[in-house]
Design a protein around this motif. Sequence first.
Motif, PDB file in Angstrom:
ATOM      1  N   LEU A   1      16.184   4.443   3.904  1.00 51.78           N
ATOM      2  CA  LEU A   1      17.520   4.946   3.595  1.00 51.78           C
ATOM      3  C   LEU A   1      17.676   6.417   3.970  1.00 51.78           C
ATOM      4  N   GLU A   2      16.643   7.207   3.736  1.00 52.86           N
ATOM      5  CA  GLU A   2      16.687   8.623   4.097  1.00 52.86           C
ATOM      6  C   GLU A   2      16.915   8.780   5.600  1.00 52.86           C
ATOM      7  N   LEU A   3      16.182   7.991   6.390  1.00 55.89           N
ATOM      8  CA  LEU A   3      16.356   8.059   7.839  1.00 55.89           C
ATOM      9  C   LEU A   3      17.739   7.564   8.243  1.00 55.89           C
ATOM     10  N   ASN A   4      18.246   6.566   7.529  1.00 59.09           N
ATOM     11  CA  ASN A   4      19.567   6.048   7.862  1.00 59.09           C
ATOM     12  C   ASN A   4      20.647   7.089   7.590  1.00 59.09           C
ATOM     13  N   LYS A   5      20.484   7.868   6.534  1.00 59.10           N
ATOM     14  CA  LYS A   5      21.437   8.943   6.244  1.00 59.10           C
ATOM     15  C   LYS A   5      21.411   9.999   7.347  1.00 59.10           C
ATOM     16  N   VAL A   6      20.208  10.328   7.808  1.00 59.83           N
ATOM     17  CA  VAL A   6      20.092  11.275   8.920  1.00 59.83           C
ATOM     18  C   VAL A   6      20.772  10.692  10.152  1.00 59.83           C
ATOM     19  N   LEU A   7      20.540   9.406  10.398  1.00 52.77           N
ATOM     20  CA  LEU A   7      21.126   8.734  11.560  1.00 52.77           C
ATOM     21  C   LEU A   7      22.648   8.810  11.547  1.00 52.77           C
ATOM     22  N   THR A   8      23.267   8.398  10.443  1.00 56.19           N
ATOM     23  CA  THR A   8      24.736   8.357  10.408  1.00 56.19           C
ATOM     24  C   THR A   8      25.333   9.756  10.487  1.00 56.19           C
ATOM     25  N   ALA A   9      24.664  10.730   9.886  1.00 54.01           N
ATOM     26  CA  ALA A   9      25.153  12.111   9.971  1.00 54.01           C
ATOM     27  C   ALA A   9      25.097  12.609  11.411  1.00 54.01           C
ATOM     28  N   ARG A  10      23.993  12.332  12.093  1.00 52.05           N
ATOM     29  CA  ARG A  10      23.848  12.774  13.488  1.00 52.05           C
ATOM     30  C   ARG A  10      24.842  12.070  14.401  1.00 52.05           C
ATOM     31  N   LEU A  11      25.074  10.777  14.157  1.00 47.68           N
ATOM     32  CA  LEU A  11      26.045  10.033  14.960  1.00 47.68           C
ATOM     33  C   LEU A  11      27.439  10.628  14.806  1.00 47.68           C
ATOM     34  N   GLU A  12      27.839  10.886  13.568  1.00 49.43           N
ATOM     35  CA  GLU A  12      29.176  11.426  13.330  1.00 49.43           C
ATOM     36  C   GLU A  12      29.320  12.838  13.893  1.00 49.43           C
ATOM     37  N   GLU A  13      28.264  13.630  13.791  1.00 51.75           N
ATOM     38  CA  GLU A  13      28.303  14.979  14.373  1.00 51.75           C
ATOM     39  C   GLU A  13      28.505  14.920  15.884  1.00 51.75           C
ATOM     40  N   ALA A  14      27.924  13.880  16.500  1.00 47.47           N
ATOM     41  CA  ALA A  14      28.007  13.746  17.952  1.00 47.47           C
ATOM     42  C   ALA A  14      29.279  13.029  18.401  1.00 47.47           C
ATOM     43  N   GLY A  15      30.118  12.641  17.429  1.00 48.95           N
ATOM     44  CA  GLY A  15      31.399  12.031  17.771  1.00 48.95           C
ATOM     45  C   GLY A  15      31.372  10.523  17.929  1.00 48.95           C
ATOM     46  N   TRP A  16      30.328   9.875  17.428  1.00 46.84           N
ATOM     47  CA  TRP A  16      30.270   8.417  17.493  1.00 46.84           C
ATOM     48  C   TRP A  16      30.786   7.831  16.188  1.00 46.84           C
ATOM     49  N   LYS A  17      31.464   6.702  16.254  1.00 50.67           N
ATOM     50  CA  LYS A  17      32.083   6.084  15.084  1.00 50.67           C
ATOM     51  C   LYS A  17      31.126   5.096  14.418  1.00 50.67           C
ATOM     52  N   VAL A  18      30.798   5.359  13.164  1.00 46.15           N
ATOM     53  CA  VAL A  18      29.965   4.456  12.364  1.00 46.15           C
ATOM     54  C   VAL A  18      30.872   3.424  11.712  1.00 46.15           C
TER      55      VAL A  18
ATOM     56  N   GLY B   1       0.813  -1.209   0.000  1.00 46.46           N
ATOM     57  CA  GLY B   1       0.000   0.000   0.000  1.00 46.46           C
ATOM     58  C   GLY B   1       0.847   1.260   0.000  1.00 46.46           C
ATOM     59  N   VAL B   2       1.988   1.196   0.650  1.00 47.24           N
ATOM     60  CA  VAL B   2       2.922   2.330   0.645  1.00 47.24           C
ATOM     61  C   VAL B   2       3.728   2.335  -0.645  1.00 47.24           C
ATOM     62  N   GLY B   3       4.156   1.130  -1.054  1.00 46.20           N
ATOM     63  CA  GLY B   3       5.018   0.979  -2.229  1.00 46.20           C
ATOM     64  C   GLY B   3       6.434   0.696  -1.806  1.00 46.20           C
ATOM     65  N   MET B   4       7.014  -0.397  -2.287  1.00 47.45           N
ATOM     66  CA  MET B   4       8.364  -0.747  -1.863  1.00 47.45           C
ATOM     67  C   MET B   4       9.411   0.298  -2.243  1.00 47.45           C
ATOM     68  N   PRO B   5       9.309   0.967  -3.393  1.00 47.47           N
ATOM     69  CA  PRO B   5      10.289   2.035  -3.662  1.00 47.47           C
ATOM     70  C   PRO B   5      10.244   3.119  -2.594  1.00 47.47           C
ATOM     71  N   GLU B   6       9.025   3.460  -2.138  1.00 48.09           N
ATOM     72  CA  GLU B   6       8.866   4.489  -1.122  1.00 48.09           C
ATOM     73  C   GLU B   6       9.349   4.008   0.244  1.00 48.09           C
ATOM     74  N   VAL B   7       9.075   2.731   0.572  1.00 50.86           N
ATOM     75  CA  VAL B   7       9.561   2.167   1.835  1.00 50.86           C
ATOM     76  C   VAL B   7      11.083   2.185   1.862  1.00 50.86           C
ATOM     77  N   GLN B   8      11.708   1.736   0.781  1.00 48.32           N
ATOM     78  CA  GLN B   8      13.165   1.716   0.706  1.00 48.32           C
ATOM     79  C   GLN B   8      13.738   3.125   0.822  1.00 48.32           C
ATOM     80  N   SER B   9      13.148   4.056   0.100  1.00 50.82           N
ATOM     81  CA  SER B   9      13.636   5.438   0.127  1.00 50.82           C
ATOM     82  C   SER B   9      13.529   6.025   1.536  1.00 50.82           C
ATOM     83  N   ARG B  10      12.418   5.742   2.214  1.00 50.96           N
ATOM     84  CA  ARG B  10      12.218   6.255   3.570  1.00 50.96           C
ATOM     85  C   ARG B  10      13.243   5.674   4.546  1.00 50.96           C
TER      86      ARG B  10
END
Length: 372
Positions: free
Chosen positions: A287-304, A276-285
């Motif tokens: 991944l988008e959140l994961n990019k935010v996650l890794t950026a925030r982790l690195e900004e806070a000094g955590w090692k990805v 109902g959402v669509g797998m392209p949209e699920v995947q994009s969502r």
Amino acid sequence: MINWADIRQQFLVTETVSYLNSAAAGPVSRSACRAASNYYETMMADGDVHWTRWLAEREAVRKRVAALINAEPDEIAFTTNTSSGMNVIIDALEGSGKVISCDLEFPVTTIPWMHRGIEVQLVKSVNGELRIDDVRQAMNDATGVISVSHVQFSNGFRIDLEELGAAKGNLALVVNASQSAGAFEIDVKRMRIDALCTTGHKWLCAGYGSGFVYLSRDLQERSRPRNIGWLSVIEPFAMRNDTINLRNDAAARVELGCPTFAGIFSLGAAVDLLAGVGMPEVQSRALELNKVLTARLEEAGWKVVSPIRNEKMRSAETLVAMESPKRVVVQLLRRNVIVTEKPEGIRVATHFFNNEDDIDSLIEALNETRNL
């Protein structure tokens, strides 16, 4: 435009915690819960009178699961977990030759082959990545199978299945999709996948006891199942006990005995939500959140630790280096943030029901652990 807040409301767990743990076990949605509960409530009230309807519903779910990965319904069999599916695949491919896999792998991708006496060559990863060129170099005349995960449980590395499928030649490509089905698009035809197995309790969010296996028609035609049940034959309700007429046109011949209806119906509802959402949209969502996650982790000094130098290798799970990961996971839980403990640190998963508030809660809680 997708209202992600509405999607989030499908998952009751989000009302109380920041659940970043789908790589371990995804939360069951309201609709998946209802599908399983309705089956039990109906059987509680009516007993077995709906058997024929349940069988028809099972076949309807089979079609929807097949559509999720661009397979045909007769290429899908229901299982209860990834392990049962992998053993079905090995039954079909036993005797095909040596297996190529990877040192990053979850054990179910490798040890069932070894248990059958089949040689498994583990290609060494480089900087947390399985290079397809290294897989090519490992191939020889004795090789028959490539058995790998789409996404690695150990560090979140995502392999390009389309590129791997193009490189496999005449080898059988077997995919453990337990860390990708439900979060990433899978097209078994375009990716030239011969067999695939997954559980329903992770990214599909269908709960424990659900899953499926895909066996291509070609693979079915040239193999014979090791284990069968009374429903594996062409006319099971003839109840013949003196002859075997195996179904030769359906992966469902490996489904042993009476169906696990609750798990199948929950899986069907989970797939409906994703579709109902669509797998392209699920995947994009995710991944988008994961990019935010890794950026925030690195900004806070955590090692990805996860390999993300190439975005095609990024998945929706991230390994974060951490001293005393067990202590950190406990401290995060006390702050209503749920992640997975790993030997090297913690594993954080971002799915389509998550949001940036979950990530904010994680970063805040992690920073607090520095002062403990």
